[in-house]
Design an enzyme around this catalytic site. Structure first.
Site, PDB file in Angstrom:
ATOM      1  N   CYS A   1       0.861  -1.170   0.000  1.00  0.00           N
ATOM      2  CA  CYS A   1       0.000   0.000   0.000  1.00  0.00           C
ATOM      3  C   CYS A   1       0.898   1.220   0.000  1.00  0.00           C
ATOM      4  CB  CYS A   1      -0.845  -0.016   1.255  1.00  0.00           C
ATOM      5  SG  CYS A   1      -1.719  -1.569   1.458  1.00  0.00           S
TER       6      CYS A   1
ATOM      7  N   ARG B   1       1.629   1.553  -6.120  1.00  0.00           N
ATOM      8  CA  ARG B   1       1.881   0.590  -5.045  1.00  0.00           C
ATOM      9  C   ARG B   1       0.641  -0.233  -4.697  1.00  0.00           C
ATOM     10  NH1 ARG B   1       6.566   2.459  -2.230  1.00  0.00           N
ATOM     11  NH2 ARG B   1       6.043   1.129  -0.485  1.00  0.00           N
TER      12      ARG B   1
ATOM     13  N   TRP C   1      -3.401  -2.160  -1.504  1.00  0.00           N
ATOM     14  CA  TRP C   1      -3.320  -3.441  -2.206  1.00  0.00           C
ATOM     15  C   TRP C   1      -3.718  -4.466  -1.156  1.00  0.00           C
ATOM     16  CZ3 TRP C   1      -0.521  -8.026  -1.693  1.00  0.00           C
ATOM     17  CH2 TRP C   1      -0.581  -8.892  -2.802  1.00  0.00           C
TER      18      TRP C   1
ATOM     19  N   ASN D   1       1.106   0.358   5.698  1.00  0.00           N
ATOM     20  CA  ASN D   1       1.620  -0.483   4.616  1.00  0.00           C
ATOM     21  C   ASN D   1       2.400  -1.615   5.246  1.00  0.00           C
ATOM     22  OD1 ASN D   1       2.782  -1.591   2.287  1.00  0.00           O
ATOM     23  ND2 ASN D   1       4.536  -0.207   2.433  1.00  0.00           N
ATOM     24  N   GLY D   2       2.007  -2.845   4.968  1.00  0.00           N
ATOM     25  CA  GLY D   2       2.733  -3.984   5.526  1.00  0.00           C
ATOM     26  C   GLY D   2       1.752  -5.058   5.961  1.00  0.00           C
TER      27      GLY D   2
ATOM     28  N   GLU E   1       9.997 -14.516 -19.517  1.00  0.00           N
ATOM     29  CA  GLU E   1       9.651 -13.096 -19.388  1.00  0.00           C
ATOM     30  C   GLU E   1       8.503 -12.743 -20.344  1.00  0.00           C
ATOM     31  OE1 GLU E   1       9.916 -10.717 -17.500  1.00  0.00           O
ATOM     32  OE2 GLU E   1       9.563  -8.924 -18.681  1.00  0.00           O
TER      33      GLU E   1
ATOM     34  N   LYS F   1       4.867 -11.253 -19.351  1.00  0.00           N
ATOM     35  CA  LYS F   1       4.348  -9.998 -19.915  1.00  0.00           C
ATOM     36  C   LYS F   1       2.937 -10.201 -20.427  1.00  0.00           C
ATOM     37  CE  LYS F   1       6.344  -7.881 -18.739  1.00  0.00           C
ATOM     38  NZ  LYS F   1       7.364  -7.485 -17.826  1.00  0.00           N
TER      39      LYS F   1
ATOM     40  N   GLU G   1       0.313 -11.011 -17.434  1.00  0.00           N
ATOM     41  CA  GLU G   1      -0.035 -10.000 -16.435  1.00  0.00           C
ATOM     42  C   GLU G   1      -0.917  -8.891 -16.994  1.00  0.00           C
ATOM     43  OE1 GLU G   1       3.198  -7.675 -14.658  1.00  0.00           O
ATOM     44  OE2 GLU G   1       4.365  -7.960 -16.475  1.00  0.00           O
TER      45      GLU G   1
ATOM     46  N   HIS H   1       8.512 -33.850 -22.555  1.00  0.00           N
ATOM     47  CA  HIS H   1       8.411 -34.443 -21.209  1.00  0.00           C
ATOM     48  C   HIS H   1       7.105 -34.044 -20.525  1.00  0.00           C
ATOM     49  CE1 HIS H   1      12.464 -35.901 -21.597  1.00  0.00           C
ATOM     50  NE2 HIS H   1      12.863 -34.691 -21.944  1.00  0.00           N
TER      51      HIS H   1
ATOM     52  N   LYS I   1       2.748  -2.131  -8.611  1.00  0.00           N
ATOM     53  CA  LYS I   1       4.078  -1.941  -9.192  1.00  0.00           C
ATOM     54  C   LYS I   1       5.173  -2.337  -8.211  1.00  0.00           C
ATOM     55  CE  LYS I   1       6.938  -0.397 -12.324  1.00  0.00           C
ATOM     56  NZ  LYS I   1       7.148  -1.375 -13.400  1.00  0.00           N
TER      57      LYS I   1
HETATM   58  O1  M6R Z   1      10.814  -3.792  -8.395  1.00  0.00           O
HETATM   59  P1  M6R Z   1      11.262  -5.203  -8.664  1.00  0.00           P
HETATM   60  O2  M6R Z   1      12.062  -5.331  -9.892  1.00  0.00           O
HETATM   61  O3  M6R Z   1      11.927  -5.831  -7.475  1.00  0.00           O
HETATM   62  O4  M6R Z   1       9.911  -6.005  -8.879  1.00  0.00           O
HETATM   63  C1  M6R Z   1       9.922  -7.399  -8.993  1.00  0.00           C
HETATM   64  C2  M6R Z   1       8.652  -7.886  -9.648  1.00  0.00           C
HETATM   65  O5  M6R Z   1       7.545  -7.608  -8.831  1.00  0.00           O
HETATM   66  C3  M6R Z   1       8.425  -7.216 -11.003  1.00  0.00           C
HETATM   67  O6  M6R Z   1       9.543  -7.402 -11.816  1.00  0.00           O
HETATM   68  C4  M6R Z   1       7.189  -7.780 -11.708  1.00  0.00           C
HETATM   69  O7  M6R Z   1       7.367  -9.128 -11.975  1.00  0.00           O
HETATM   70  C5  M6R Z   1       6.955  -6.982 -12.978  1.00  0.00           C
HETATM   71  N1  M6R Z   1       6.074  -5.901 -12.704  1.00  0.00           N
HETATM   72  C6  M6R Z   1       6.411  -7.770 -14.101  1.00  0.00           C
HETATM   73  O8  M6R Z   1       6.294  -6.995 -15.246  1.00  0.00           O
END
Ligand code: M6R
Length: 613
Positions: free
Chosen positions: A2, A27, A76, A102-103, A485, A489, A492, A508, A608
């Site tokens: 948060c 956040r 969040w 936050n936490g 990756e 992408k 998400e 496999h 984020k």
């Molecule tokens: O800020 P960070 O690079 O530590 O974040 C890690 C992941 O949460 C972040 O890379 C996440 O997987 C991406 N938003 C995906 O696009």
């Protein structure tokens, strides 16, 4: 994950706190809330709303409120769904105490049990427990400070909170344990926030609360103390930052803007690393001799950052000949750890605030190991806590889906692997220069190929694939982590189930998923042997009527012919293949999500900056 904000001073706070929240909405964006004490009679006024900040703004427009002291929150969800009741601030029974947090309070169940009967709970959150507990402690202790210390002694977990107490209308109460919190010092005013970007432009004088500390802030004073009550000196940092995030430069989404910024971001990152000269060593906290003596490297990260490190493993092992491991921060913390004295631990994180990565770094540091942070945010907790640091220069990344942070991480790590190889005399200064040149070339390829393929993606392909329910991503060698990756992408932002596999693993198990309906993205490699293996994998797929979208390099005609759709890339330096394919891959995922009319910059359920474990 948060965000919390607070203000005490001579100005009305509603607009500046809402503005702060809008900068921190990355956040978390499940709900939002605001509370202040009325400027006339210190009456508590508040508004909370499920959903995005815009909904809170609408509520505040309908029910105007303002004051010279206030707090705000974007959420969040961790405990309880996104409802008005679960939105912060939370209060004690008498609404004396308002708290934003936050936490995660790990012992909230036990605490709630202790308080039940004497207190009435209206939400499912862990935070509300703190409000009730603090109110009880305020009744037992003579001073706010003593009540706060007693609170810190009772609660377990991660927290950064800001408390507004109606009975002390001139002060905010702050506490921090493992979650970030800072104070901005203005003229006759103080700001508090999870991230200083919330008050960028208002002040650049910042106190980052050290871990396990509390603060009581008034408009012209700060008292900082540890959990034993010892007063601590204030370390005021001048943070050079500006808020540029809201601009999309004419693009519909931040993600698209950030995809297009990658060439510039790679240039900025490589140029700044190249310009470091010998200051590189002091920045990463090693002498040249120590860097030559490194016997192994361990990268620790999450999500996209972990993928970047998985790609970089090939750089360090092939170019610098350093055995390298890549660890998922969330797993690493619970596995046996065998520290090696001549090993170097690199925590990699765009934000520098990811809780799992930070906790892993702390664990490694506690074992006395050398640590480096590789991050995009100079003022982040990771930079402050690691033994040394290196920065990527991607610029602020706003979209939840990481794009330019990923490509600059890969570029920075390629550069660093070459730099260590130079130091170890494995490569010559000329080869180092060539490596830098190769990075500039691949940045151009990344950009040019988006241009080349954007029309067909927008006009035909996004429509064709947007309504698929699942997708498979295959690669080998360095294109395998890139396939992971790419799958991340797509999933998400489009919510299409996407899975990355090493192509060799197909037979496999995953081959059972192959049918004419499931797109299979296959990322090629320039090495002739690996390429041949990929061709064989493509044939296996075609033999089962599979549908292939291939990312191939010039001259790879056999794979091209097997594909139902092919993107052809110019040849680049070995190991830089993933960077060449990055732009088209991201643009493709973006267009699919756009076709589905999804909230691309803020996908459902995500945030984020992942500041809870
Ligand atoms: O800020 P960070 O690079 O530590 O974040 C890690 C992941 O949460 C972040 O890379 C996440 O997987 C991406 N938003 C995906 O696009």
């Amino acid at each position: 994950m948060c965000s919390v904000v607070g203000y005490v001073g001579n100005a009305y706070c509603k607009d500046l706190l809402v503005e702060g929240l809008s900068r921190l909405e990355y956040r978390g964006y499940d709900s939002a809330g605001f509370a202040c004490l009325s400027a006339d009679d210190n009456r508590l006024m508040y508004a909370k709303s499920p959903g995005r900040l815009i909904q809170l703004k609408e509520l505040l427009d309908k029910n105007p409120m303002d004051g010279f002291i206030g707090i705000g929150h974007t959420r969040w969800s961790t405990h309880g769904t996104s409802t008005q009741e679960n939105a912060h601030p939370h209060f004690d029974c008498k609404k004396r105490i308002s708290i934003v947090h936050n936490g995660i309070i790990e012992n909230h169940h036990t605490l709630r049990g202790d308080l039940l009967g004497k207190h009435l709970f209206v939400s499912d959150t862990d935070t509300e427990v703190v409000a009730h507990l603090f109110e009880s402690l305020c009744a037992q202790y003579a001073t706010c400070k003593d009540a706060l210390l007693a609170l810190a002694a009772r609660i377990e977990g991660a927290y950064a909170f800001i408390i507004l107490d109606n009975e002390s209308p001139d002060q905010l109460i702050l506490a921090r344990h493992r979650s970030p919190l800072c104070i901005g010092i203005g003229e006759g005013q103080m700001y508090a926030a999870s991230d200083p970007i919330a008050f960028a432009g208002k002040t650049n004088k910042v106190v980052f609360l050290p871990d396990a500390t509390c603060a009581i802030i008034k408009k012209d004073s700060i008292e900082l103390f540890d959990f034993k009550g010892n007063f601590l000196p204030l370390e005021v940092k001048t943070v050079d930052f500006a808020w540029l995030g809201a601009e999309k430069d004419g693009h519909e989404h931040h993600m698209l803007k950030e995809i297009y910024e990658q060439k510039r971001a790679i240039h900025a990152t490589v140029s700044s690393l190249a310009a470091m000269g010998d200051t590189l060593w002091s920045s990463i906290g090693l002498t040249k001799e120590q860097s030559r003596a490194i016997t192994s490297l361990s990268f620790i990260g999450c999500g996209t950052s972990w993928h970047a490190a998985r790609i970089a493993q090939f750089f360090f092992e092939k170019i610098a000949r350093i055995p390298t491991r890549v660890l998922l921060a969330s797993e690493f913390r619970y596995m046996p750890f065998f520290p090696e004295q001549k090993s170097m631990y690199v925590a990699i994180s765009q934000s520098g605030e990811t809780a799992d990565t930070l906790e892993a770094l702390r664990l490694v540091k506690d074992m006395g190991m050398a640590t480096i942070a590789l991050t995009n945010v100079a003022s982040s907790t990771l930079v402050r806590e690691a033994g040394g640091f290196l920065l990527t220069h991607a610029g602020q990344e706003m979209a939840v889906a990481s794009t330019k942070a990923f490509s600059t991480q890969v570029a920075a790590l390629y550069w660093l692997a070459n730099r260590l190889a130079l130091e170890k005399e494995i490569i010559t200064p000329e080869q180092m220069q060539a490596a830098e040149h190769d990075l500039f070339v691949v940045a151009q390829v990344l950009e040019d190929t988006i241009e080349l393929y954007k029309h067909i993606i927008v006009e035909t392909l996004a429509k064709r694939y947007a309504h698929k329910t699942k997708a498979i991503f295959l690669g080998r060698h360095i294109s395998y982590p890139f396939a992971m990756e790419a799958a991340l992408k797509l999933k998400e932002i489009s919510y299409i189930f996407s899975q990355g596999y090493p192509a060799g693993e197909l037979k496999h198990g995953p081959l059972a998923l192959v049918d004419a309906e499931t797109p299979i993205f296959l990322f090629s490699h320039q090495d002739p042997l690996i390429y041949q293996k990929l061709v064989a994998n493509a044939q296996e797929v075609k033999a089962r009527s599979g549908h292939i979208i291939a990312f191939v390099f010039e001259g790879q005609d056999e794979l091209c012919k097997l594909a139902d759709q092919a993107f052809v890339f110019p040849r680049v330096a070995p190991l830089l293949e993933p960077l060449a394919m990055t732009g088209v891959m991201q643009f493709f995922a973006y267009q699919v999500a756009k076709e589905l009319e999804l909230p691309i910059d803020k996908p459902r359920n995500l945030a984020k900056s992942v500041t809870v474990e």
